[in-house]
Write a protein that holds these residues in place. Sequence first.
Motif, PDB file in Angstrom:
ATOM      1  N   THR A 189      -1.023  -6.314   4.004  1.00 21.73           N
ATOM      2  CA  THR A 189      -1.024  -6.028   5.431  1.00 21.73           C
ATOM      3  C   THR A 189      -0.155  -4.813   5.744  1.00 21.73           C
ATOM      4  OG1 THR A 189      -1.291  -8.395   5.897  1.00 21.73           O
ATOM      5  CG2 THR A 189      -0.592  -6.978   7.723  1.00 21.73           C
ATOM      6  N   TYR A 190      -0.670  -3.941   6.581  1.00 19.03           N
ATOM      7  CA  TYR A 190       0.098  -2.808   7.075  1.00 19.03           C
ATOM      8  C   TYR A 190       0.493  -3.106   8.515  1.00 19.03           C
ATOM      9  CZ  TYR A 190      -1.314  -0.067   3.002  1.00 19.03           C
ATOM     10  OH  TYR A 190      -1.508   0.393   1.726  1.00 19.03           O
ATOM     11  N   PHE A 191       1.784  -3.144   8.791  1.00 19.03           N
ATOM     12  CA  PHE A 191       2.251  -3.540  10.117  1.00 19.03           C
ATOM     13  C   PHE A 191       2.341  -2.320  11.035  1.00 19.03           C
ATOM     14  CE2 PHE A 191       3.177  -7.388   7.927  1.00 19.03           C
ATOM     15  CZ  PHE A 191       3.127  -8.373   8.904  1.00 19.03           C
ATOM     16  N   ASP A 192       1.158  -1.876  11.473  1.00 16.88           N
ATOM     17  CA  ASP A 192       1.102  -0.800  12.459  1.00 16.88           C
ATOM     18  C   ASP A 192       0.984  -1.411  13.856  1.00 16.88           C
ATOM     19  OD1 ASP A 192      -1.411  -1.841  12.339  1.00 16.88           O
ATOM     20  OD2 ASP A 192      -2.422   0.029  11.790  1.00 16.88           O
ATOM     21  N   THR A 193       0.790  -0.576  14.853  1.00 15.21           N
ATOM     22  CA  THR A 193       0.732  -1.063  16.233  1.00 15.21           C
ATOM     23  C   THR A 193      -0.445  -2.000  16.446  1.00 15.21           C
ATOM     24  OG1 THR A 193       1.708   1.024  16.948  1.00 15.21           O
ATOM     25  CG2 THR A 193       0.714  -0.344  18.644  1.00 15.21           C
ATOM     26  N   SER A 194      -1.582  -1.698  15.825  1.00 16.88           N
ATOM     27  CA  SER A 194      -2.750  -2.560  15.966  1.00 16.88           C
ATOM     28  C   SER A 194      -2.478  -3.955  15.411  1.00 16.88           C
ATOM     29  CB  SER A 194      -3.952  -1.931  15.247  1.00 16.88           C
ATOM     30  OG  SER A 194      -5.075  -2.785  15.286  1.00 16.88           O
ATOM     31  N   LYS A 219      -0.005   8.581   4.937  1.00 21.37           N
ATOM     32  CA  LYS A 219       0.666   8.234   6.187  1.00 21.37           C
ATOM     33  C   LYS A 219       0.827   6.728   6.370  1.00 21.37           C
ATOM     34  CE  LYS A 219      -0.838  12.409   8.606  1.00 21.37           C
ATOM     35  NZ  LYS A 219      -1.571  12.966   9.772  1.00 21.37           N
ATOM     36  N   GLU A 220      -0.036   5.957   5.735  1.00 13.02           N
ATOM     37  CA  GLU A 220       0.043   4.514   5.890  1.00 13.02           C
ATOM     38  C   GLU A 220       1.265   3.914   5.217  1.00 13.02           C
ATOM     39  OE1 GLU A 220      -2.022   5.325   2.050  1.00 13.02           O
ATOM     40  OE2 GLU A 220      -2.123   6.117   4.104  1.00 13.02           O
ATOM     41  N   LEU A 221       1.939   4.676   4.339  1.00  8.60           N
ATOM     42  CA  LEU A 221       3.114   4.146   3.641  1.00  8.60           C
ATOM     43  C   LEU A 221       4.233   3.768   4.602  1.00  8.60           C
ATOM     44  CD1 LEU A 221       3.502   6.394   0.460  1.00  8.60           C
ATOM     45  CD2 LEU A 221       2.862   3.981   0.556  1.00  8.60           C
ATOM     46  N   ARG A 222       4.333   4.475   5.727  1.00  3.94           N
ATOM     47  CA  ARG A 222       5.433   4.170   6.654  1.00  3.94           C
ATOM     48  C   ARG A 222       5.293   2.780   7.260  1.00  3.94           C
ATOM     49  NH1 ARG A 222       2.124   7.843   9.456  1.00  3.94           N
ATOM     50  NH2 ARG A 222       1.418   7.183  11.541  1.00  3.94           N
ATOM     51  N   TYR A 223       4.085   2.228   7.221  1.00  2.00           N
ATOM     52  CA  TYR A 223       3.883   0.882   7.748  1.00  2.00           C
ATOM     53  C   TYR A 223       4.254  -0.198   6.735  1.00  2.00           C
ATOM     54  CZ  TYR A 223       1.308   3.389  11.347  1.00  2.00           C
ATOM     55  OH  TYR A 223       0.956   4.262  12.359  1.00  2.00           O
ATOM     56  N   LEU A 224       4.741   0.215   5.560  1.00  2.00           N
ATOM     57  CA  LEU A 224       5.209  -0.743   4.554  1.00  2.00           C
ATOM     58  C   LEU A 224       6.728  -0.768   4.441  1.00  2.00           C
ATOM     59  CD1 LEU A 224       2.665  -0.053   1.652  1.00  2.00           C
ATOM     60  CD2 LEU A 224       2.654  -1.969   3.257  1.00  2.00           C
ATOM     61  N   VAL A 225       7.419   0.098   5.180  1.00  2.00           N
ATOM     62  CA  VAL A 225       8.880   0.154   5.114  1.00  2.00           C
ATOM     63  C   VAL A 225       9.456  -0.980   5.951  1.00  2.00           C
ATOM     64  CG1 VAL A 225      10.934   1.549   5.552  1.00  2.00           C
ATOM     65  CG2 VAL A 225       8.817   2.637   4.777  1.00  2.00           C
ATOM     66  N   THR A 226       9.998  -1.979   5.287  1.00  3.69           N
ATOM     67  CA  THR A 226      10.459  -3.211   5.931  1.00  3.69           C
ATOM     68  C   THR A 226      11.977  -3.211   6.066  1.00  3.69           C
ATOM     69  OG1 THR A 226       8.593  -4.355   4.905  1.00  3.69           O
ATOM     70  CG2 THR A 226      10.396  -5.728   5.722  1.00  3.69           C
ATOM     71  N   PRO A 227      12.515  -3.671   7.238  1.00  2.00           N
ATOM     72  CA  PRO A 227      11.848  -4.207   8.431  1.00  2.00           C
ATOM     73  C   PRO A 227      11.578  -3.162   9.501  1.00  2.00           C
ATOM     74  CG  PRO A 227      14.186  -4.632   8.600  1.00  2.00           C
ATOM     75  CD  PRO A 227      13.995  -3.892   7.298  1.00  2.00           C
ATOM     76  N   GLY A 228      11.798  -1.877   9.201  1.00  2.00           N
ATOM     77  CA  GLY A 228      11.584  -0.841  10.205  1.00  2.00           C
ATOM     78  C   GLY A 228      10.163  -0.798  10.721  1.00  2.00           C
ATOM     79  N   ASN A 229       9.168  -1.089   9.836  1.00  2.00           N
ATOM     80  CA  ASN A 229       7.770  -1.055  10.259  1.00  2.00           C
ATOM     81  C   ASN A 229       7.504  -2.025  11.397  1.00  2.00           C
ATOM     82  OD1 ASN A 229       8.180  -3.309   8.667  1.00  2.00           O
ATOM     83  ND2 ASN A 229       6.413  -2.973   7.341  1.00  2.00           N
ATOM     84  N   TYR A 230       8.020  -3.230  11.262  1.00  2.00           N
ATOM     85  CA  TYR A 230       7.788  -4.259  12.279  1.00  2.00           C
ATOM     86  C   TYR A 230       8.473  -3.894  13.591  1.00  2.00           C
ATOM     87  CZ  TYR A 230       7.462  -8.906  14.395  1.00  2.00           C
ATOM     88  OH  TYR A 230       7.189  -9.961  15.251  1.00  2.00           O
ATOM     89  N   ILE A 231       9.707  -3.436  13.514  1.00  2.00           N
ATOM     90  CA  ILE A 231      10.493  -3.167  14.723  1.00  2.00           C
ATOM     91  C   ILE A 231       9.885  -2.023  15.523  1.00  2.00           C
ATOM     92  CG2 ILE A 231      12.748  -2.415  15.555  1.00  2.00           C
ATOM     93  CD1 ILE A 231      13.954  -3.837  13.108  1.00  2.00           C
ATOM     94  N   VAL A 232       9.544  -0.924  14.856  1.00  2.00           N
ATOM     95  CA  VAL A 232       8.962   0.224  15.554  1.00  2.00           C
ATOM     96  C   VAL A 232       7.590  -0.119  16.123  1.00  2.00           C
ATOM     97  CG1 VAL A 232       8.119   2.579  15.269  1.00  2.00           C
ATOM     98  CG2 VAL A 232      10.260   1.890  14.177  1.00  2.00           C
TER      99      VAL A 232
END
Length: 405
Positions: free
Chosen positions: A136-141, A224-237
């Motif tokens: 799972t990629y935790f982006d805005t969607s 660019k999708e790698l930034r959505y795997l940086v935990t826990p920053g991905n979830y917070i942003v």
Amino acid sequence: MLDCKLCPFKIFITSQSALIFSHREPFDAPFVVLAFKNCLHRGHYRPILSTEQLVLWAVVIFSVFYNAPFWQQALVGYDLLAVQTWLTFANMFLVMTCIHFLVFVSLAVRTLVKPLLILLFLIAAFVSYFTTYYGTYFDTSMLDNVLQTDTNEARELLTAGLLIHLAIFFGLPTLIIWRVKIAPSTWKKAVLRRSAYYLASTTILLLAIVLSYQEVSSLMRNNKELRYLVTPGNYIVSMAQAVFSQHASANTVRSPVGEDARISSQVGDKPTLLVIVVGETARAVNWGLNGYERQTTPKLAQQPDVINFSDVTACGTSTAASLPCMFSLPGRADYVKFYAQQHESLLDVLAHAGLEVTWLDNQSGCKGVCERSDDKSTLSRGLRFFMPRWALLGRGTGSSLNHAN
């Protein structure tokens, strides 16, 4: 008092110390040979750390143990035996750790640092589980889906694997954090210490960026999708962006669309009945009507007047993205979420045409599509197993049914 029968000692224990007295001759009075605080009575070692030290340890643990999917994806195509590879990823580790540290330490005060870190470990534990085992990629969607998921959908995700993962990646760090004692300090020392940590972490961050900018910027630009795997920053942003987007949408007056829509009818015609069915997600290559080798749509295949549109692509892989898109004016090719939040949808056009709109739902809502409909409700729990989500559209005494899943 502990009386050791195999050794010439008696141990007297108080809440503050343990004293060992000797009975060996020639001493007539007890003789203190050892005294130390907080030993046998308390039973366990409790480390004493400053607020900054505790936050630093936490972000190092995040970078090492909670970002395995990020490191696995980032390492693709690199020679693991090359020294330059390890230097590059050491700099990436420093950048990730320092950014997290600068953000979290800014929010950490002595009385709130433990609850803050426990909350972060809870978030990181959940995120790392789904990124590791589901990709799972935790982006805005994805965070839109999280915010709109109901209890029935969430209950399906509670598995034994998740509970074990939480026990290790949330339960264990929580126990350790509560065992840590935060060192007391005067406000002057606290300010000086915090300033020193800010200066050191900022310096390390800048050096790491300078030393690896070309390599890391190329990696992140091409992936660019790698930034959505940086935990826990991905979830917070992503959570902040999703909440802001929903708040903005809720307070926006939508621009009207299709106000001149009318239904052509003659005197004596029956009331118009329109049925729109939006079914559950299905892959086009596995769709029986598209020629899939195994018939997966046998009931539809038996209908003589079914028209199958084989060249159709959804706007997204989630309901939160695809449902508003299919009811918006631009369509998939030109769909922009912001546009859908600023304009009316197909249901509004049908209402302008004189149809009464009713939405019946059996899952987690219409994702904003039906929010201006006067009549919307949720099917009872028992019907969820037999019927999909429905919305009814009608004019006069007639009605039309819109099913959305």
